[in-house]
Design a protein around this motif. Structure first.
Motif, PDB file in Angstrom:
ATOM      1  N   ALA A  35      42.831  34.923  41.086  1.00  0.00           N
ATOM      2  CA  ALA A  35      42.331  33.579  41.370  1.00  0.00           C
ATOM      3  C   ALA A  35      42.355  33.296  42.857  1.00  0.00           C
ATOM      4  N   ALA A  82      46.886  37.144  37.275  1.00  0.00           N
ATOM      5  CA  ALA A  82      46.001  35.982  37.199  1.00  0.00           C
ATOM      6  C   ALA A  82      46.037  35.185  38.500  1.00  0.00           C
ATOM      7  N   THR A  83      47.236  34.966  39.039  1.00  0.00           N
ATOM      8  CA  THR A  83      47.366  34.224  40.299  1.00  0.00           C
ATOM      9  C   THR A  83      46.721  34.995  41.442  1.00  0.00           C
ATOM     10  N   VAL A 102      40.636  43.849  35.011  1.00  0.00           N
ATOM     11  CA  VAL A 102      40.500  42.443  34.639  1.00  0.00           C
ATOM     12  C   VAL A 102      39.030  42.051  34.580  1.00  0.00           C
ATOM     13  N   TRP A 159      36.414  38.681  35.371  1.00  0.00           N
ATOM     14  CA  TRP A 159      36.314  37.391  36.068  1.00  0.00           C
ATOM     15  C   TRP A 159      34.832  37.057  36.199  1.00  0.00           C
TER      16      TRP A 159
END
Length: 341
Positions: free
Chosen positions: A237, A233-234, A186, A188
């Motif tokens: 985050a 994603a959760t 991912v 970020w």
């Protein structure tokens, strides 16, 4: 454009639009005979397109994967999407910036003028990371490919993991090998991360990809575990917002409620993921989260308005802490008021 060339482009466009095309249907769509379809397919094969024929009640053709990259055909929207994606790729920190820039130049050169003007009007600029930060977090594209391959194959990854700069152990070759089940690759905040189950620590971890040195061979295949939080994603985050290690919630660890002397319409534009409730023409309720109580108080304080703290007590204490800190900063070294007050 000669009729045959135009027909070849139309045929290629159809073959790219779906996996299998019956020969009779291609002939009908192009308004030509099945024999002409066969000849045009042969011409495309000579140009390098790997078109295979399949048998069956109807028989037909399929555009397959080949060993070389033939000329590609894009419609207008695909060409614009490709150019925009290449612009974004030059800011990803994935080690492909130079190649993406060259590819963008190539695509732009062969575009019709009408499309080139659309692209030139949309220039993407990356904001939020300094040049130094981008250079320090640069990831070799070969590393990303190795990580992505391990995620796709569901194979245990062995790798060296460099310590953060300034920790006294910055040499990746000196770090102990790590073993993890890679689940997701991912991005970020302009950096690449590997989300994985750490086999030695028996817990979920997010590893900075620019600190990873993959080692070969990879380990055995594994059955994917259920990621805390339900989706990647959760989970990511929650980690970067400071939630607990379970990653079971993507919410902020600190939540507070205040009443601001501003219209709700004005506050909602800058409250990000906060909840704003209108209480009157010039008053609203704001529920907001942050990674710490002082951070939450400072975030609320950026609104130029009177603030009434509804709760909790930790938020009220954080405002008091910031008030003392700001008062100290507003005075000189001898306790005299600053000239700027």
């Amino acid at each position: 454009m000669p009729k045959t060339s135009a027909r070849l482009l139309s045929l290629l466009s159809l073959l790219q639009a779906r996996r299998d095309w019956p020969g009779a249907l291609l002939a009908e769509r192009l308004d030509i005979s099945p024999r002409t379809v066969r000849r045009d397919v042969d011409r495309l094969r000579e140009l390098g397109y790997p078109i295979v024929a399949f048998k069956g009640p109807e028989g037909g053709y399929r555009l397959d994967a080949g060993t070389d990259l033939p000329p590609l055909l894009f419609d207008d929207e695909q060409a614009v999407a490709l150019a925009v994606a290449l612009q974004i790729a030059t800011t990803t920190g994935a080690g492909i910036e130079e190649a993406a820039a060259r590819a963008l130049t190539t695509v732009r050169q062969v575009m019709p003028g009408r499309l080139r003007r659309r692209i030139d009007m949309l220039q993407v600029t990356a904001v939020g990371q300094s040049t130094t930060a981008r250079r320090e977090s640069q990831v070799d594209s070969g590393v990303l490919m190795a990580l992505g391959a391990a995620v796709h194959a569901r194979e245990v990854l062995r790798f060296g993991y460099a310590s953060p700069p300034g920790s006294g152990d910055d040499d990746p070759a000196m770090t102990a090998p790590r073993r993890a089940e890679p689940h997701h690759l991912v991005t970020w905040g302009g950096r690449w991360y590997l989300v994985a189950w750490d086999l030695d620590r028996e817990d979920w971890r997010t590893f900075r990809a620019d600190r990873i040195t993959p080692r070969v061979p990879t380990g055995p295949r594994f059955t994917p575990r259920e990621l805390p939080g339900g989706d990647v994603a959760t989970f990511v985050a929650s980690r970067f917002r400071g939630s607990d290690d379970s990653g079971s919630s993507g919410d902020w660890p600190c939540h507070g409620e205040v009443i601001l002397g501003l219209p709700a319409s004005e506050v909602s534009r800058y409250s990000h993921d906060g909840v704003v409730e209108e209480l009157g023409p010039d008053r609203c309720r704001l529920v907001l989260g942050s990674w710490s109580w002082p951070g939450l108080a400072a975030d609320i304080g950026r609104f130029d308005a009177d603030i009434e703290v509804v709760g909790p007590a930790e938020l009220r204490d954080a405002f008091g802490q910031l008030a003392r800190r700001y008062a100290s900063a507003a005075t000189g070294p001898l306790g005299e008021e600053s000239q700027y007050v």
